[in-house]
Every structure is written in structure tokens, then in C-alpha cells.
Scaffold this motif. Structure first.
Motif, PDB file in Angstrom:
ATOM      1  N   VAL A 282     -31.155  44.649  20.536  1.00  0.00           N
ATOM      2  CA  VAL A 282     -33.165  44.316  20.103  1.00  0.00           C
ATOM      3  C   VAL A 282     -32.800  43.134  19.729  1.00  0.00           C
ATOM      4  O   VAL A 282     -33.440  42.189  19.368  1.00  0.00           O
ATOM      5  CB  VAL A 282     -33.413  46.194  19.064  1.00  0.00           C
ATOM      6  CG1 VAL A 282     -34.332  45.648  18.547  1.00  0.00           C
ATOM      7  CG2 VAL A 282     -33.371  46.893  20.163  1.00  0.00           C
ATOM      8  N   LEU A 283     -31.851  43.269  18.590  1.00  0.00           N
ATOM      9  CA  LEU A 283     -31.907  41.484  17.449  1.00  0.00           C
ATOM     10  C   LEU A 283     -31.370  40.803  18.982  1.00  0.00           C
ATOM     11  O   LEU A 283     -32.331  39.813  18.991  1.00  0.00           O
ATOM     12  CB  LEU A 283     -30.787  42.194  16.568  1.00  0.00           C
ATOM     13  CG  LEU A 283     -30.707  43.085  15.649  1.00  0.00           C
ATOM     14  CD1 LEU A 283     -29.713  43.277  14.661  1.00  0.00           C
ATOM     15  CD2 LEU A 283     -32.609  42.556  14.658  1.00  0.00           C
ATOM     16  N   ARG A 284     -30.236  41.311  18.970  1.00  0.00           N
ATOM     17  CA  ARG A 284     -30.514  39.416  20.689  1.00  0.00           C
ATOM     18  C   ARG A 284     -31.378  39.027  21.948  1.00  0.00           C
ATOM     19  O   ARG A 284     -31.878  37.919  21.447  1.00  0.00           O
ATOM     20  CB  ARG A 284     -28.991  39.966  21.437  1.00  0.00           C
ATOM     21  CG  ARG A 284     -27.419  40.262  20.825  1.00  0.00           C
ATOM     22  CD  ARG A 284     -26.891  38.554  20.226  1.00  0.00           C
ATOM     23  NE  ARG A 284     -25.951  39.190  19.316  1.00  0.00           N
ATOM     24  CZ  ARG A 284     -25.491  38.735  18.654  1.00  0.00           C
ATOM     25  NH1 ARG A 284     -25.950  36.942  18.748  1.00  0.00           N
ATOM     26  NH2 ARG A 284     -23.828  37.991  18.891  1.00  0.00           N
ATOM     27  N   TYR A 285     -32.447  40.692  21.960  1.00  0.00           N
ATOM     28  CA  TYR A 285     -33.261  40.236  22.965  1.00  0.00           C
ATOM     29  C   TYR A 285     -34.284  39.056  21.747  1.00  0.00           C
ATOM     30  O   TYR A 285     -35.111  38.352  22.401  1.00  0.00           O
ATOM     31  CB  TYR A 285     -34.079  41.416  22.908  1.00  0.00           C
ATOM     32  CG  TYR A 285     -35.382  41.393  23.860  1.00  0.00           C
ATOM     33  CD1 TYR A 285     -35.224  40.829  25.333  1.00  0.00           C
ATOM     34  CD2 TYR A 285     -36.487  41.351  23.413  1.00  0.00           C
ATOM     35  CE1 TYR A 285     -36.278  40.647  25.809  1.00  0.00           C
ATOM     36  CE2 TYR A 285     -37.759  41.275  24.045  1.00  0.00           C
ATOM     37  CZ  TYR A 285     -37.830  41.480  25.428  1.00  0.00           C
ATOM     38  OH  TYR A 285     -38.753  40.810  26.049  1.00  0.00           O
ATOM     39  N   SER A 286     -34.722  39.749  20.656  1.00  0.00           N
ATOM     40  CA  SER A 286     -35.712  39.485  19.681  1.00  0.00           C
ATOM     41  C   SER A 286     -35.531  37.067  19.356  1.00  0.00           C
ATOM     42  O   SER A 286     -35.757  36.628  19.285  1.00  0.00           O
ATOM     43  CB  SER A 286     -35.852  39.318  18.580  1.00  0.00           C
ATOM     44  OG  SER A 286     -35.956  41.293  18.846  1.00  0.00           O
ATOM     45  N   LEU A 287     -33.945  37.266  19.659  1.00  0.00           N
ATOM     46  CA  LEU A 287     -33.710  35.764  18.900  1.00  0.00           C
ATOM     47  C   LEU A 287     -33.664  34.855  20.074  1.00  0.00           C
ATOM     48  O   LEU A 287     -34.375  33.851  19.812  1.00  0.00           O
ATOM     49  CB  LEU A 287     -31.907  36.673  18.740  1.00  0.00           C
ATOM     50  CG  LEU A 287     -31.833  36.644  17.142  1.00  0.00           C
ATOM     51  CD1 LEU A 287     -29.538  36.433  16.439  1.00  0.00           C
ATOM     52  CD2 LEU A 287     -32.630  35.599  16.313  1.00  0.00           C
ATOM     53  N   GLU A 288     -33.177  35.237  21.249  1.00  0.00           N
ATOM     54  CA  GLU A 288     -33.643  34.889  22.664  1.00  0.00           C
ATOM     55  C   GLU A 288     -34.945  34.692  23.055  1.00  0.00           C
ATOM     56  O   GLU A 288     -35.282  33.587  23.923  1.00  0.00           O
ATOM     57  CB  GLU A 288     -32.420  35.594  23.284  1.00  0.00           C
ATOM     58  CG  GLU A 288     -30.843  35.473  23.270  1.00  0.00           C
ATOM     59  CD  GLU A 288     -30.085  36.328  24.584  1.00  0.00           C
ATOM     60  OE1 GLU A 288     -30.695  37.052  24.959  1.00  0.00           O
ATOM     61  OE2 GLU A 288     -28.996  36.578  24.058  1.00  0.00           O
ATOM     62  N   THR A 289     -35.505  35.447  23.220  1.00  0.00           N
ATOM     63  CA  THR A 289     -36.678  35.426  23.362  1.00  0.00           C
ATOM     64  C   THR A 289     -37.974  34.555  22.564  1.00  0.00           C
ATOM     65  O   THR A 289     -38.892  34.099  22.656  1.00  0.00           O
ATOM     66  CB  THR A 289     -37.632  36.841  23.979  1.00  0.00           C
ATOM     67  OG1 THR A 289     -37.898  37.464  22.890  1.00  0.00           O
ATOM     68  CG2 THR A 289     -37.060  37.358  24.843  1.00  0.00           C
ATOM     69  N   GLY A 290     -37.973  34.843  21.531  1.00  0.00           N
ATOM     70  CA  GLY A 290     -38.306  33.747  20.848  1.00  0.00           C
ATOM     71  C   GLY A 290     -39.684  34.169  19.080  1.00  0.00           C
ATOM     72  O   GLY A 290     -40.111  34.149  19.200  1.00  0.00           O
ATOM     73  N   LYS A 291     -39.189  36.348  19.275  1.00  0.00           N
ATOM     74  CA  LYS A 291     -39.804  37.527  19.217  1.00  0.00           C
ATOM     75  C   LYS A 291     -40.340  37.417  18.158  1.00  0.00           C
ATOM     76  O   LYS A 291     -41.589  37.083  17.525  1.00  0.00           O
ATOM     77  CB  LYS A 291     -39.614  38.461  19.550  1.00  0.00           C
ATOM     78  CG  LYS A 291     -41.033  39.863  19.582  1.00  0.00           C
ATOM     79  CD  LYS A 291     -40.779  41.099  20.114  1.00  0.00           C
ATOM     80  CE  LYS A 291     -41.204  41.922  19.799  1.00  0.00           C
ATOM     81  NZ  LYS A 291     -40.895  43.134  20.592  1.00  0.00           N
TER      82      LYS A 291
END
Length: 334
Positions: A282-291
Motif C-alpha cells: 500500500v505504501l509503495r503504491y501510494s508513493l509511486e502513483t502520486g496518491k
């Protein structure tokens, strides 16, 4: 109020009040029109409830938490027994019960016959003190506080206890070495829960910060990470969001205030060994997608609209007036 808090060494914060403190409480309740306690379970709150019954004072209970899935199963079982016994007794006899969490409200609806329909009122937050700021001010704060102002900052605020997710937090700090972690808290009940023992180079520990100096941390951080369990909807999440900072919480925490879920980063944390992998994803996805940037422009507005302290105070003020008026009418008839 003087008290003994030895049980917290076992992971159960339950201060036992001294006799003089109880007598002071009894005197205050005798002079009051309405008695309001936050969470029925604490020694002082139970004493307040029984004194209120003795003097015929109406009682409001704001219930924050329900069952907690402790890693120590015995503690979890003890809490369930207390909730089904003392909890059922107190909440069923209070004139009004208010829940901060829809999850906790649903849980107690199964076992308690309430005197009146229990309310679901999310906690209020001071959106004047806890408010966002411009990018230039954020950068200035980060330059002053961060070891490397160019790095993303993740923030944790809370007590250093099991239910706040300290074992998982330690794993995340170690895994995300490129992130600067700011840890603000107190009250470690176990050396393993104390960040001072972790000795991780990408972590900075803060102590004794509240009010304006706590707001600085909220404003400068890029994300509040709170992998807690069994505690309703923590106030620190609301404070961070009011300052414009998104928060990552468990699904159970997000379910406490369903309308807020679209404004949160959520993770299915259930206390299993898979929690670490799920949180990392979840944290990686949030960082990579600009969320994080997307939410930053939304969370402050949501907090101001839904959690205004004025709105919350008005609700309780109306409730106090109604219950106090009824109590005075009954006293005049006797």
C-alpha cells in the motif's frame, strides 16, 4: 487525581484512583447537572457513573473503543468479558450513549438494550489550530526539522503500545530506508515497542510536542502512518487530515467513520504475518502513483466540513441542555 497505574505494565492502562480523589469526584458530581464520561471502562469513569446513579444525575457516555484484538489472547478475552458485563450494564443505564466509531456502535448494539437510540457523532477537531499551510511554509518547517529536507517524511503519533501497531511500525521504518520517519509518542510498556531501542538511521524521535509545535509536524509530514487496531477512529488521524496531511490506517479504523474512507489510504491489517507485506504494498503504491499529493488537496477540506469543533460542541450542548432540563424537572417533582 492521584492514582496507581501499575496494571499498565501488563499492557492494560487502568489507573486506580486514591480515596481522596474519589471523594473529590463524589463532591463534584453531587453539584453537577449532567455527568459525561469518555469510555465506561476506566476506574474513575465507573466511579463517576455509580456516583451519578447515587445522586440521580443523568449520564452521557461517549464510547470510543470496543473489543481489541490484542496479540495476548488472554487480554483480548478479558476485555470481551468486561464489555459484555460491565459495558452492557453501564451503557444500558446511561441516558445517552454517543459512539465515535460506527464499528463500535454496531458491536454494542448486539449486546446492549439502550435507554435511547445511541448516536454516532465523529469526534470534533479544532480546525483553527489544526489547519493546513502553504507549500513555502511546509518546506521551511521540513528544512528546519528534517535530517534531509529532500526526502519524503512519514509521521507516527501515538503511545508506544501494542494496539498502536508498534511491531509493524518498526518493520516499516526498517524497510523504507529512503523515507525519513518522524516518531512522536510516549509510554512504552515493552522495550521492543520503544523506538529509542530500534537504532534505525532514518528515524527521528520527538518528545513533548503538543499544540502549535505538534501542528508543525503534521503540516510538514507527507503521510501519517498509524497501523493501530481496536481503537475506533483516533484523534491524531483527524488532526493530521485537518492540517492537510493524508493518513494510512487499517480497514477497521476506516470503517469507524465510513464517510471518510475515500479520503484515507487503507490497508487490510488483521494482526497476521501478512500485515507487513500488505502495508508495504500500500505504501509503495501510494508513493509511486502520486496518491499522497492527490489526497493532500482534499483531506483538509473534508476535515473542516465534517469535524468542525463548533458543530461537535453544539451537538453536545443541546444534549446537555435537554438532559439537564429533564433532571431539574424531575427534581422539582420530588
Amino acid at each position: 487525581m492521584r492514582s496507581w497505574n501499575g496494571l499498565e505494565r501488563l499492557g492494560f492502562p487502568w489507573p486506580v484512583w486514591g480515596l481522596r480523589s474519589l471523594l473529590r469526584l463524589r463532591k463534584a458530581i453531587a453539584a453537577a447537572d449532567v455527568v459525561h464520561v469518555h469510555d465506561y471502562i476506566y476506574f474513575g469513569n465507573l466511579a463517576a457513573f455509580f456516583f451519578a446513579r447515587w445522586f440521580g444525575k443523568p449520564v452521557v457516555v461517549t464510547q470510543h473503543v470496543g473489543d481489541i484484538p490484542y496479540d495476548n489472547r488472554l487480554l483480548g478475552v478479558i476485555l470481551k468479558v468486561i464489555n459484555r458485563s460491565f459495558g452492557t450494564f453501564v451503557l444500558g443505564r446511561a441516558e445517552q450513549v454517543v459512539f465515535y466509531s460506527e464499528v463500535v456502535r454496531t458491536q454494542f448494539l448486539r449486546s446492549v438494550s439502550f435507554k435511547s437510540e445511541p448516536c454516532f457523532w465523529p469526534n470534533g477537531v479544532d480546525t483553527i489550530e489544526y489547519s493546513g499551510t502553504d507549500d513555502l511554509t511546509r518546506s521551511s518547517i521540513k528544512s528546519r526539522l528534517a535530517a534531509n529536507p529532500q526526502r519524503t517524511v512519514f509521521l507516527f503519533v501515538g503511545r508506544f503500545v501494542e494496539k498502536k501497531g508498534m511491531p509493524l511500525l518498526r518493520q516499516l521504518v526498517k524497510e523504507f530506508g529512503e523515507i525519513e520517519w518522524w516518531i512522536l509518542g510516549w509510554g512504552a510498556t515493552n522495550a521492543a515497542f520503544d523506538p529509542a531501542t530500534w537504532q534505525l538511521p532514518n528515524m527521528k524521535i520527538f518528545f513533548d510536542r503538543s499544540g502549535a509545535i505538534l501542528v508543525e509536524l503534521y503540516r510538514a509530514a507527507d503521510l501519517l502512518v498509524l497501523p493501530s487496531k481496536g481503537e475506533g477512529f483516533p484523534l491524531v488521524v483527524q488532526q493530521a487530515m485537518a492540517c492537510g496531511t493524508p493518513a494510512m490506517v487499517s480497514n477497521a479504523t476506516a470503517d469507524a467513520v465510513p464517510d471518510t474512507r475515500p479520503f484515507l489510504i487503507t490497508c487490510d491489517l488483521d494482526g497476521s504475518q501478512d500485515d507487513f507485506g500488505k502495508a508495504c504494498g500500500v505504501l509503495r503504491y501510494s508513493l509511486e502513483t502520486g496518491k499522497l499529493l492527490t489526497l493532500r488537496s482534499l483531506v483538509g477540506e473534508h476535515a473542516r466540513r465534517e469535524w468542525s469543533w463548533t458543530l461537535n460542541a453544539d451537538r453536545y450542548g443541546t444534549l446537555y441542555e435537554r438532559l439537564g432540563g429533564m433532571a431539574r424537572m424531575q427534581a422539582g417533582c420530588t
